[in-house]
Design an enzyme around this catalytic site. Sequence first.
Site, PDB file in Angstrom:
ATOM      1  N   MET A 113       5.746   0.628   2.821  1.00 24.82           N
ATOM      2  CA  MET A 113       6.696   1.524   3.488  1.00 24.82           C
ATOM      3  C   MET A 113       7.273   0.944   4.773  1.00 24.82           C
ATOM      4  SD  MET A 113       6.944   3.894   1.413  1.00 24.82           S
ATOM      5  CE  MET A 113       7.889   5.126   2.270  1.00 24.82           C
ATOM      6  N   ASP A 157       2.036  -5.531  12.677  1.00 21.19           N
ATOM      7  CA  ASP A 157       0.923  -5.415  11.726  1.00 21.19           C
ATOM      8  C   ASP A 157      -0.267  -6.195  12.274  1.00 21.19           C
ATOM      9  OD1 ASP A 157      -0.762  -5.573   9.204  1.00 21.19           O
ATOM     10  OD2 ASP A 157       1.017  -4.575   8.391  1.00 21.19           O
ATOM     11  N   GLU A 201      -3.145   5.729   4.775  1.00 23.18           N
ATOM     12  CA  GLU A 201      -3.383   7.179   4.854  1.00 23.18           C
ATOM     13  C   GLU A 201      -4.873   7.453   5.096  1.00 23.18           C
ATOM     14  OE1 GLU A 201      -0.880   9.111   5.024  1.00 23.18           O
ATOM     15  OE2 GLU A 201      -1.125  10.987   3.939  1.00 23.18           O
ATOM     16  N   VAL A 226       0.828   3.112   8.771  1.00 21.55           N
ATOM     17  CA  VAL A 226      -0.444   2.449   8.429  1.00 21.55           C
ATOM     18  C   VAL A 226      -1.114   3.266   7.322  1.00 21.55           C
ATOM     19  CG1 VAL A 226      -0.689   1.460  10.745  1.00 21.55           C
ATOM     20  CG2 VAL A 226      -1.770   3.664  10.253  1.00 21.55           C
ATOM     21  N   LYS A 262      -5.034   6.003  11.742  1.00 24.34           N
ATOM     22  CA  LYS A 262      -3.899   6.636  12.424  1.00 24.34           C
ATOM     23  C   LYS A 262      -4.296   7.005  13.872  1.00 24.34           C
ATOM     24  CE  LYS A 262      -1.534   8.188   8.219  1.00 24.34           C
ATOM     25  NZ  LYS A 262      -0.535   7.159   8.030  1.00 24.34           N
ATOM     26  N   ASN A 320       9.653   5.821  -1.404  1.00 28.89           N
ATOM     27  CA  ASN A 320       9.525   4.448  -1.877  1.00 28.89           C
ATOM     28  C   ASN A 320      10.361   4.236  -3.148  1.00 28.89           C
ATOM     29  OD1 ASN A 320       8.500   1.934  -2.508  1.00 28.89           O
ATOM     30  ND2 ASN A 320       6.474   2.673  -3.089  1.00 28.89           N
ATOM     31  N   HIS A 374       8.900  11.491   6.881  1.00 33.67           N
ATOM     32  CA  HIS A 374       8.350  11.036   5.601  1.00 33.67           C
ATOM     33  C   HIS A 374       9.444  10.385   4.757  1.00 33.67           C
ATOM     34  CE1 HIS A 374       6.299  12.281   1.558  1.00 33.67           C
ATOM     35  NE2 HIS A 374       6.006  11.036   1.872  1.00 33.67           N
ATOM     36  N   SER A 417       2.075  10.846   4.130  1.00 37.89           N
ATOM     37  CA  SER A 417       2.563  11.557   2.940  1.00 37.89           C
ATOM     38  C   SER A 417       2.000  12.963   2.859  1.00 37.89           C
ATOM     39  CB  SER A 417       2.101  10.853   1.665  1.00 37.89           C
ATOM     40  OG  SER A 417       2.332   9.500   1.710  1.00 37.89           O
TER      41      SER A 417
HETATM   42  N1  NAD Z   1       3.464   3.856  -0.778  1.00 37.22           N
HETATM   43  C1  NAD Z   1       4.261   4.913  -0.868  1.00 37.22           C
HETATM   44  O1  NAD Z   1       4.958   5.116  -1.891  1.00 37.22           O
HETATM   45  C2  NAD Z   1       4.376   5.884   0.278  1.00 37.22           C
HETATM   46  C3  NAD Z   1       5.449   6.790   0.295  1.00 37.22           C
HETATM   47  C4  NAD Z   1       5.617   7.634   1.391  1.00 37.22           C
HETATM   48  C5  NAD Z   1       4.682   7.601   2.432  1.00 37.22           C
HETATM   49  N2  NAD Z   1       3.626   6.728   2.377  1.00 37.22           N
HETATM   50  C6  NAD Z   1       2.680   6.723   3.507  1.00 37.22           C
HETATM   51  O2  NAD Z   1       3.035   5.616   4.343  1.00 37.22           O
HETATM   52  C7  NAD Z   1       1.855   5.112   4.992  1.00 37.22           C
HETATM   53  C8  NAD Z   1       1.725   3.625   4.681  1.00 37.22           C
HETATM   54  O3  NAD Z   1       1.600   3.458   3.279  1.00 37.22           O
HETATM   55  P1  NAD Z   1       1.920   2.056   2.568  1.00 37.22           P
HETATM   56  O4  NAD Z   1       2.031   2.356   1.118  1.00 37.22           O
HETATM   57  O5  NAD Z   1       3.020   1.345   3.286  1.00 37.22           O
HETATM   58  O6  NAD Z   1       0.528   1.298   2.857  1.00 37.22           O
HETATM   59  P2  NAD Z   1       0.208  -0.271   2.694  1.00 37.22           P
HETATM   60  O7  NAD Z   1      -1.247  -0.343   2.427  1.00 37.22           O
HETATM   61  O8  NAD Z   1       1.173  -0.927   1.771  1.00 37.22           O
HETATM   62  O9  NAD Z   1       0.518  -0.864   4.179  1.00 37.22           O
HETATM   63  C9  NAD Z   1      -0.179  -0.494   5.332  1.00 37.22           C
HETATM   64  C10 NAD Z   1      -0.080  -1.638   6.330  1.00 37.22           C
HETATM   65  O10 NAD Z   1      -0.644  -1.203   7.582  1.00 37.22           O
HETATM   66  C11 NAD Z   1      -1.325  -2.329   8.152  1.00 37.22           C
HETATM   67  N3  NAD Z   1      -2.287  -1.843   9.148  1.00 37.22           N
HETATM   68  C12 NAD Z   1      -3.537  -1.341   8.948  1.00 37.22           C
HETATM   69  N4  NAD Z   1      -4.076  -0.991  10.135  1.00 37.22           N
HETATM   70  C13 NAD Z   1      -3.152  -1.269  11.090  1.00 37.22           C
HETATM   71  C14 NAD Z   1      -3.120  -1.130  12.513  1.00 37.22           C
HETATM   72  N5  NAD Z   1      -4.151  -0.608  13.173  1.00 37.22           N
HETATM   73  N6  NAD Z   1      -2.009  -1.534  13.170  1.00 37.22           N
HETATM   74  C15 NAD Z   1      -0.960  -2.066  12.505  1.00 37.22           C
HETATM   75  N7  NAD Z   1      -0.929  -2.231  11.155  1.00 37.22           N
HETATM   76  C16 NAD Z   1      -2.011  -1.821  10.475  1.00 37.22           C
HETATM   77  C17 NAD Z   1      -1.953  -3.034   6.964  1.00 37.22           C
HETATM   78  O11 NAD Z   1      -2.268  -4.391   7.286  1.00 37.22           O
HETATM   79  C18 NAD Z   1      -0.845  -2.901   5.907  1.00 37.22           C
HETATM   80  O12 NAD Z   1       0.038  -4.028   5.940  1.00 37.22           O
HETATM   81  C19 NAD Z   1       0.684   5.975   4.471  1.00 37.22           C
HETATM   82  O13 NAD Z   1       0.464   7.021   5.379  1.00 37.22           O
HETATM   83  C20 NAD Z   1       1.233   6.510   3.144  1.00 37.22           C
HETATM   84  O14 NAD Z   1       0.618   7.723   2.746  1.00 37.22           O
HETATM   85  C21 NAD Z   1       3.465   5.852   1.334  1.00 37.22           C
END
Ligand code: NAD
Length: 289
Positions: A13, A32, A92, A90, A97, A143, A140, A119
């Site tokens: 995301m 990151d 979920e 970051v 968070k 994707n 929100h 989410s």
């Molecule tokens: N994947 C989806 O389709 C989707 C859709 C909408 C919302 N979301 C939400 O978006 C958020 C991220 O999901 P995602 O799918 O991108 O996850 P992901 O696992 O693909 O990416 C998360 C990233 O955060 C990084 N990270 C972890 N701890 C960190 C920190 N302390 N500081 C900085 N970076 C850090 C990780 O290294 C990783 O690159 C979640 O809350 C998820 O629920 C996801």
Amino acid sequence: MINHIVVVGSGVMGRGIAYVGAVGGYAITIVDVNEKALQNAKSEIESIFDKGLARGKISAEMADQAKRNLYYESNLAHAAKNADLIIEAVPEIISIKKQVFETIEANAPSQCYFATNTSTMSPTEIASFANRPEKTIAMHFFNPVHKMPLVEIVRGLETNDDTVETIRKVAEKMGKETVVINEFPGFVTSRISALVGNEAFYMLQEGLGSPEEIDKAIKLGLNYPMGPFELGDLVGLDTRLNNLKYLHEKLGDKYRPAPLLEQYVKAGRLGRKSGKGVYDYTKEELVPK
Ligand SMILES: NC(=O)c1ccc[n+]([C@@H]2O[C@H](COP(=O)([O-])OP(=O)(O)OC[C@H]3O[C@@H](n4cnc5c(N)ncnc54)[C@H](O)[C@@H]3O)[C@@H](O)[C@H]2O)c1
């Protein structure tokens, strides 16, 4: 006035949010903790620009300008210092968070707005990890961010009208439609999509049909653009499982994660991002079209 946006997390995301932000004219710093994730984000964003150029969705001039707006950083405390808006993306997991919001509260200017791309989770609870609940909100995205038209804006208990309007304008400048709703676990969209995705895993577990048959039935019979397994693999099965665990805790049994989904995650089959989920993306001929 929002000029500089910091996006925390450069995963599925964060990289998409960074792309639409840069195209929208904002200076974007992507942060990151994982250097490899930052490198992957950089090449993924390059590839979105390349495809956009090839398909005539973006001009070469706009792409050059947007690329100049993008910065990559591993130190969140440093990046937060001159941010106007910080968007957290970051995993979920509430403890991660919390750590991010404590760091940004300690380092961002007092006028900076905070948004979470959660989410499912409560923006009120996430705001409690910092000290500016009136300036904190859920933003929100969906994707893949560069294709999906909606941003679901979710007010926390103390979010003020100025924050709602500011975030709505930012989303619009990023080319998105918005809805503004009040907080409830899963909001509108994840509450439905987690339920459908989980039910599909129960069907697979019960031997109702193959993933291809189940996806085809849902797409052609119910007119969904993607099947639940295609979508789950795109979202990330780990992210889907984390969403379900949270909704199960808050809303009860109907969100209990399917054991088969838990098994896939334990096996490291996370979907497109790991090369294999329900489908195998390492063998192009097996990927559903
Ligand atoms: N994947 C989806 O389709 C989707 C859709 C909408 C919302 N979301 C939400 O978006 C958020 C991220 O999901 P995602 O799918 O991108 O996850 P992901 O696992 O693909 O990416 C998360 C990233 O955060 C990084 N990270 C972890 N701890 C960190 C920190 N302390 N500081 C900085 N970076 C850090 C990780 O290294 C990783 O690159 C979640 O809350 C998820 O629920 C996801």
